[in-house]
Write a protein that holds these residues in place. Structure first.
Motif, PDB file in Angstrom:
ATOM      1  N   GLY A  15      -9.478   7.055 -16.607  1.00 22.81           N
ATOM      2  CA  GLY A  15      -9.848   7.080 -15.417  1.00 22.81           C
ATOM      3  C   GLY A  15      -9.446   8.257 -14.330  1.00 22.81           C
ATOM      4  N   ILE A  17      -6.975   8.800 -11.297  1.00 24.45           N
ATOM      5  CA  ILE A  17      -5.977   7.986 -10.503  1.00 24.45           C
ATOM      6  C   ILE A  17      -6.104   7.898  -8.994  1.00 24.45           C
ATOM      7  CG2 ILE A  17      -4.426   9.826 -10.240  1.00 24.45           C
ATOM      8  CD1 ILE A  17      -2.163   8.049 -11.292  1.00 24.45           C
ATOM      9  N   LYS A  19      -8.667   6.875  -7.588  1.00 25.35           N
ATOM     10  CA  LYS A  19      -9.549   5.908  -7.385  1.00 25.35           C
ATOM     11  C   LYS A  19      -9.019   4.574  -7.525  1.00 25.35           C
ATOM     12  CE  LYS A  19     -13.507   8.333  -7.066  1.00 25.35           C
ATOM     13  NZ  LYS A  19     -13.177   9.619  -7.133  1.00 25.35           N
ATOM     14  N   GLN A  20      -7.684   4.590  -7.866  1.00 21.42           N
ATOM     15  CA  GLN A  20      -6.961   3.230  -7.981  1.00 21.42           C
ATOM     16  C   GLN A  20      -6.466   2.509  -6.873  1.00 21.42           C
ATOM     17  OE1 GLN A  20      -4.638   3.507 -11.626  1.00 21.42           O
ATOM     18  NE2 GLN A  20      -6.450   4.121 -12.650  1.00 21.42           N
ATOM     19  N   LYS A  21      -6.597   1.423  -6.794  1.00 24.14           N
ATOM     20  CA  LYS A  21      -6.041   0.476  -5.631  1.00 24.14           C
ATOM     21  C   LYS A  21      -4.718  -0.216  -6.034  1.00 24.14           C
ATOM     22  CE  LYS A  21      -7.944  -2.952  -2.275  1.00 24.14           C
ATOM     23  NZ  LYS A  21      -6.909  -3.171  -1.700  1.00 24.14           N
ATOM     24  N   ARG A  22      -3.501   0.404  -5.888  1.00 17.92           N
ATOM     25  CA  ARG A  22      -2.344  -0.013  -6.243  1.00 17.92           C
ATOM     26  C   ARG A  22      -1.424   0.084  -5.473  1.00 17.92           C
ATOM     27  NH1 ARG A  22      -4.750  -1.400 -10.802  1.00 17.92           N
ATOM     28  NH2 ARG A  22      -5.213   0.111 -12.178  1.00 17.92           N
ATOM     29  N   ILE A  25       0.607   5.080  -6.505  1.00 14.98           N
ATOM     30  CA  ILE A  25       0.125   5.867  -7.664  1.00 14.98           C
ATOM     31  C   ILE A  25       1.289   6.825  -7.641  1.00 14.98           C
ATOM     32  CG2 ILE A  25      -2.637   5.514  -7.677  1.00 14.98           C
ATOM     33  CD1 ILE A  25      -2.775   8.248  -6.140  1.00 14.98           C
ATOM     34  N   SER A 123       2.731  -2.879  -8.195  1.00 13.61           N
ATOM     35  CA  SER A 123       1.858  -2.555  -9.144  1.00 13.61           C
ATOM     36  C   SER A 123       1.848  -1.030  -8.978  1.00 13.61           C
ATOM     37  CB  SER A 123       0.353  -2.788  -8.841  1.00 13.61           C
ATOM     38  OG  SER A 123      -0.137  -2.551  -7.618  1.00 13.61           O
ATOM     39  N   SER A 125       0.556   3.124 -10.635  1.00 12.34           N
ATOM     40  CA  SER A 125      -0.272   3.761 -11.969  1.00 12.34           C
ATOM     41  C   SER A 125       0.358   5.036 -12.190  1.00 12.34           C
ATOM     42  CB  SER A 125      -1.659   4.022 -11.509  1.00 12.34           C
ATOM     43  OG  SER A 125      -2.422   2.830 -11.458  1.00 12.34           O
ATOM     44  N   VAL A 162       0.414   0.977 -14.921  1.00 15.37           N
ATOM     45  CA  VAL A 162      -0.641   1.296 -15.734  1.00 15.37           C
ATOM     46  C   VAL A 162      -0.568   2.855 -15.916  1.00 15.37           C
ATOM     47  CG1 VAL A 162      -3.289   1.856 -15.054  1.00 15.37           C
ATOM     48  CG2 VAL A 162      -2.108  -0.149 -14.182  1.00 15.37           C
ATOM     49  N   THR A 164      -2.881   5.995 -16.649  1.00 15.54           N
ATOM     50  CA  THR A 164      -4.147   6.365 -16.425  1.00 15.54           C
ATOM     51  C   THR A 164      -4.434   7.808 -17.021  1.00 15.54           C
ATOM     52  OG1 THR A 164      -4.332   5.400 -14.114  1.00 15.54           O
ATOM     53  CG2 THR A 164      -5.761   6.794 -14.868  1.00 15.54           C
TER      54      THR A 164
END
Ligand code: AR6
Length: 185
Positions: A15, A17, A19-22, A25, A123, A125, A162, A164
């Motif tokens: 994916g 990165i 766009k990730q809701k963490r 990042i 969390s 990424s 995560v 990515t």
């Protein structure tokens, strides 16, 4: 693919990165912290100009105008990104393998996780640091990244980590490395 380690999860996914809701990042930046191409460019574009402003202030005030050393990590807000924070780290440029590239890459993951932990984040990424413009061979990078993350989680339960991966091919390389490594857990 997802594995559980010491009450934490390590997930591999394909994916983007940005766009990730963490909680955070990680950016594969360069020592100037002034942006660039690849994932760095994508993160700055998605976060908006305030991210660059904070990076410039950080360079001036925290780093006293110096470059961020390879393997170190710093944290900023995420501005327009869905992620709350961005942890900027500088991966090593691959120079054949005898310039401590592996150790420096491991430091990127360790220091980013340490910073996130200190801040109480749960969390994070990562992109595949150094395997683009910096030409670090993906197979060695995947083993280094994953074994460093696993080593960290064994000592400090964290929450969700995560990796990515931007391409299908990179995802498969990381998947094979993780399958090998979990046999040893
Ligand atoms: N989401 C996830 N991964 C991505 C994304 C994205 N949106 N875009 C690219 N990648 P690179 P490096 C992957 O070159 O090798 C910059 O100019 C990409 O496919 O971004 O550490 C910096 O300013 C690759 O697998 O970072 C530095 O000067 C991985 O991210 C220099 O590049 C890393 O590729 C850093 O080089």
């Amino acid at each position: 693919m997802e594995v559980e380690i010491n009450r934490s999860t390590l997930t591999l996914m394909r994916g983007d990165i940005t766009k990730q809701k963490r909680d955070a990042i990680v950016n594969a930046a360069n020592g100037t912290l002034l942006g660039g191409g690849g994932v760095d460019g994508a993160i700055h574009r998605a976060a908006g100009p305030e991210l660059l402003e904070e990076c410039k202030r950080l360079r001036k005030e925290v780093l006293k105008g110096e470059m961020l050393p390879t393997g170190d990590a710093v944290i900023t807000k995420g501005y327009l990104l869905p992620a709350q924070y961005v942890i900027h780290t500088v991966g090593p440029v691959w120079q054949g393998g005898d310039q401590k590239e592996k150790e420096l890459l491991a430091n990127c993951y360790k220091n980013a996780l340490g910073l996130a932990s200190e801040k109480g984040l749960q969390s994070i990424s990562f992109p595949s640091i150094s395997t683009g413009v910096y030409r670090f061979p993906i197979e060695l990078a995947s083993k280094t990244a994953l074994s460093t993350i696993i080593g960290f989680l064994k000592k400090h339960p964290f929450g969700k980590v995560v990796m990515t991966l931007f391409s299908e091919e990179d995802y498969h390389t990381y998947q094979s490395s993780l399958e090998e490594l979990i046999k040893e857990i």
